[in-house]
Write a protein that holds these residues in place. Structure first.
Motif, PDB file in Angstrom:
ATOM      1  N   CYS A 218      11.212  13.006  49.812  1.00  0.00           N
ATOM      2  CA  CYS A 218      10.489  12.748  51.059  1.00  0.00           C
ATOM      3  C   CYS A 218      11.386  13.043  52.257  1.00  0.00           C
ATOM      4  O   CYS A 218      10.966  13.696  53.215  1.00  0.00           O
ATOM      5  CB  CYS A 218      10.019  11.297  51.093  1.00  0.00           C
ATOM      6  N   ALA A 219      12.635  12.591  52.201  1.00  0.00           N
ATOM      7  CA  ALA A 219      13.577  12.838  53.291  1.00  0.00           C
ATOM      8  C   ALA A 219      13.811  14.328  53.490  1.00  0.00           C
ATOM      9  O   ALA A 219      13.871  14.806  54.636  1.00  0.00           O
ATOM     10  CB  ALA A 219      14.893  12.128  53.009  1.00  0.00           C
ATOM     11  N   ARG A 220      13.937  15.060  52.399  1.00  0.00           N
ATOM     12  CA  ARG A 220      14.146  16.510  52.501  1.00  0.00           C
ATOM     13  C   ARG A 220      12.981  17.172  53.224  1.00  0.00           C
ATOM     14  O   ARG A 220      13.182  18.032  54.096  1.00  0.00           O
ATOM     15  CB  ARG A 220      14.297  17.117  51.098  1.00  0.00           C
ATOM     16  N   ARG A 221      11.773  16.749  52.910  1.00  0.00           N
ATOM     17  CA  ARG A 221      10.593  17.345  53.541  1.00  0.00           C
ATOM     18  C   ARG A 221      10.478  16.928  55.004  1.00  0.00           C
ATOM     19  O   ARG A 221      10.010  17.711  55.840  1.00  0.00           O
ATOM     20  CB  ARG A 221       9.338  16.947  52.763  1.00  0.00           C
ATOM     21  N   ILE A 222      10.872  15.715  55.315  1.00  0.00           N
ATOM     22  CA  ILE A 222      10.856  15.282  56.715  1.00  0.00           C
ATOM     23  C   ILE A 222      11.795  16.155  57.543  1.00  0.00           C
ATOM     24  O   ILE A 222      11.420  16.658  58.616  1.00  0.00           O
ATOM     25  CB  ILE A 222      11.259  13.799  56.834  1.00  0.00           C
ATOM     26  N   LEU A 223      13.012  16.345  57.063  1.00  0.00           N
ATOM     27  CA  LEU A 223      13.980  17.139  57.816  1.00  0.00           C
ATOM     28  C   LEU A 223      13.534  18.591  57.940  1.00  0.00           C
ATOM     29  O   LEU A 223      13.761  19.229  58.976  1.00  0.00           O
ATOM     30  CB  LEU A 223      15.358  17.051  57.158  1.00  0.00           C
ATOM     31  N   LYS A 224      12.891  19.111  56.925  1.00  0.00           N
ATOM     32  CA  LYS A 224      12.351  20.473  57.004  1.00  0.00           C
ATOM     33  C   LYS A 224      11.283  20.559  58.086  1.00  0.00           C
ATOM     34  O   LYS A 224      11.246  21.516  58.870  1.00  0.00           O
ATOM     35  CB  LYS A 224      11.758  20.882  55.652  1.00  0.00           C
ATOM     36  N   ALA A 225      10.419  19.545  58.152  1.00  0.00           N
ATOM     37  CA  ALA A 225       9.359  19.527  59.170  1.00  0.00           C
ATOM     38  C   ALA A 225       9.949  19.400  60.571  1.00  0.00           C
ATOM     39  O   ALA A 225       9.499  20.064  61.512  1.00  0.00           O
ATOM     40  CB  ALA A 225       8.396  18.372  58.899  1.00  0.00           C
TER      41      ALA A 225
END
Length: 264
Positions: A218-225
């Motif tokens: 989830c954190a990885r996807r947040i930072l990508k967004a």
């Protein structure tokens, strides 16, 4: 993207906040870690692997608005600027409307809505002065739809969207950005620490939560967004489809939610 940037994370002692701290540290960010439990923040600070000068443990209760201006000055004295604010502090509930004590709703709104609003107002003048900054706010799929036994939680997350959508429009020409994050089921302890109808700790972990997406993903996807400048992002499994059903087939979603079993 995040190298040498100053990222302030609330709710950093567990769950998505902790995962964000580790992920941001790997990208070279300097961190401010906030939550109520200082011992857990110290644990997370060690887990990031950052040198002491690159991380500030700053215990914080987001409902204590009178203390926020001083906390902002503490961060500025240490790092000189604030580039990102990841607002993750939050609590949920497990109770029917007919049984819920009004104090539970007041607590939910205080932590999930008024807390982030107060911290944003405390930080905003600094970001406007430096003509840059990014607020990243953890809402929920429940910030887009209403779910049984989460009436106050849903209300507080819906309110976040109204406030931060308005803020985004106000600061669009000032170099500031706002990203709303809507997670579905993420493997965090949020359900076990939920409030019951009386305001006591619910103390049970939801099966869907246990089978949800790992917090680090989830954190990885947040930072990508955030890196791509997304204004809003939905993260999770099939439960995120509910947002699209609400938009395009609201009657279908309404029927599904009505038929959803009440948790015991």
């Amino acid at each position: 993207m995040f190298n040498q940037k100053v990222a302030w994370i609330t709710g950093a002692s567990s769950g998505i906040g902790e995962a964000l701290a580790v992920a941001l540290a790997r990208q070279g960010a300097r961190l401010v870690l906030s939550a109520r439990r200082e011992d857990e923040l110290q644990r997370v600070a060690l887990a990031t692997g950052l040198p002491a000068e690159a991380v500030l443990v700053l215990p914080l209760d987001v409902t204590d608005a009178d203390d926020l201006a001083e906390k902002v000055q503490t961060v500025l004295a240490r790092f000189g600027r604030i580039d990102y604010v990841f607002q993750n502090a939050g609590i949920t509930q497990r109770s029917l409307v007919q049984n819920t004590d009004p104090s539970v709703y007041q607590r939910l709104m205080a932590v999930n809505f008024f807390g982030p609003v107060a911290l944003t107002q405390a930080i905003l003048p600094h970001m406007l002065a430096q003509k840059s900054g990014h607020f990243v706010v953890t809402s929920s799929v429940a910030g887009k739809i209403g779910v049984k036994q989460r009436s106050g939680y849903c209300a507080s997350k819906h309110a976040l969207h109204g406030f931060f959508d308005a803020l985004r429009a106000e600061v669009a020409n000032s170099g500031l950005r706002v990203t709303m994050v809507c997670p579905g089921y993420i493997r965090t302890p949020i359900s076990s620490s939920a409030l019951s109808a009386s305001g006591e700790v619910y103390g049970k972990s939801d099966k869907a939560q246990e089978q949800g997406m790992p917090a680090d993903e989830c954190a990885r996807r947040i930072l990508k967004a955030v890196a791509s400048g997304r204004e809003e992002v939905y993260i999770g499994g099939v439960e995120t489809w509910g947002i699209y059903l609400k938009r395009f087939f609201p009657a279908v979603l309404s029927r599904m939610l009505r038929n959803r079993a009440v948790e015991q």
